[in-house]
Design an enzyme around this catalytic site. Structure first.
Site, PDB file in Angstrom:
ATOM      1  N   ASN A   1       0.809  -1.220   0.000  1.00 14.92           N
ATOM      2  CA  ASN A   1       0.000   0.000   0.000  1.00 14.92           C
ATOM      3  C   ASN A   1       0.842   1.269   0.000  1.00 14.92           C
ATOM      4  OD1 ASN A   1      -2.421   1.819   0.858  1.00 14.92           O
ATOM      5  ND2 ASN A   1      -0.917   2.059   2.488  1.00 14.92           N
TER       6      ASN A   1
ATOM      7  N   SER B   1      -2.960   3.111  -8.893  1.00 15.43           N
ATOM      8  CA  SER B   1      -3.681   4.372  -9.030  1.00 15.43           C
ATOM      9  C   SER B   1      -4.224   4.444 -10.453  1.00 15.43           C
ATOM     10  CB  SER B   1      -2.730   5.552  -8.780  1.00 15.43           C
ATOM     11  OG  SER B   1      -3.301   6.777  -9.196  1.00 15.43           O
TER      12      SER B   1
ATOM     13  N   TYR C   1       5.384  10.942 -10.602  1.00 19.41           N
ATOM     14  CA  TYR C   1       4.588   9.995  -9.812  1.00 19.41           C
ATOM     15  C   TYR C   1       3.806   9.062 -10.741  1.00 19.41           C
ATOM     16  CZ  TYR C   1       0.517   8.430  -7.074  1.00 19.41           C
ATOM     17  OH  TYR C   1      -0.479   7.688  -6.496  1.00 19.41           O
TER      18      TYR C   1
END
Length: 255
Positions: free
Chosen positions: A92, A146, A161
């Site tokens: 996570n 994501s 990112y």
């Protein structure tokens, strides 16, 4: 979830946000959860909360700096000594810095690589070796990805990112293929949420409180529990079912 009761799950980045919520839900459902983070205070408080709530599982706080490979390996050694090993690994932990491709700091890029890619890969390798050593053939490795791992938004603050999250997409599929080649039934899954209201934005924009607060002002974002529920769903599927990726976002989110 009955088959997971009493079994061991590792949740990285378990002190706050999505990680803390996942850890709490798995404890509620009867798992022994090792929650790791750099600071133990918040995980210890969460463990006490789970105990006072009478949850059937237990949360075990464990300190670990995921940017340090030796720390990660020491953590897995401790889990082996205390709990025999890991049956479920939930990668996570993740972070972002607002450092663009044209003017970003090298140190910020390296930090994102260390946590979002390298630590995830080390934990995956160590979890698999733990399962293989104990002949665990129904384990599960879940990577918190994501929607940024599936599309590139026109926002320079998160382009690097985004690159790390595209890597997570590729790593999870590569892992699935390698597990298949190894003739194991250990499963690999990505959970890819869109915007989730957590500490992520305040940390991303820690130098700009106004910008941080505005991130969640445009529409109703997902909540950490929504993501935790997706993790529980994936774990709850029959052992022969392989879910490669769950892409989820708010109904109000445009992209």
């Amino acid at each position: 979830m009955d088959r997971w009761k009493g079994r061991v799950a590792l949740v990285t980045g378990a002190s706050v946000g999505i990680g803390a919520t996942i850890a709490k839900e798995l404890v509620r459902l009867g798992m022994t959860v090792v929650g790791c983070a750099r600071s133990l205070d918040k995980i210890q408080a969460l463990a006490a909360e789970c105990k006072s709530a009478g949850h059937s599982g237990v949360l075990i706080p464990m300190k670990c700096d995921l940017t340090n490979a030796e720390d990660i390996q020491s953590m897995f050694a401790a889990i082996k000594a205390q709990h025999k090993g890991v049956d479920v690994c939930i990668n996570n932990a993740g972070l972002a810095h607002p450092d663009s491709l044209l003017s970003g700091k090298t140190s910020a890029w390296k930090n994102m690589l260390d946590v979002n890619i390298v630590a995830l890969s080390i934990c995956t390798r160590e979890a698999y070796q733990s399962m293989k050593e104990r002949k665990i053939d129904d384990g599960h490795i879940i990577n918190l990805n994501s929607m940024c791992g599936h599309r590139v938004l026109p926002n320079a603050d998160i382009h690097f990112y985004t690159g790390t999250k595209y890597a997570v997409t590729a790593l999870t599929e590569g892992l699935r293929q390698e597990l298949r080649d190894a003739k194991t039934h250990i499963r690999a899954t990505c959970i890819s949420p869109g915007l989730v209201e957590t500490e992520f934005a305040p940390r991303l924009y820690s130098q700009n409180a106004e910008k941080a607060s505005s991130v969640y002002s445009y529409y109703k974002a997902l909540e950490a529990l929504d993501v935790a529920n997706a993790v529980v769903f994936v774990l709850s599927t029959p052992p022969h079912v392989q879910i490669g990726d769950i892409q989820m976002r708010s109904v109000e989110q445009v992209s």
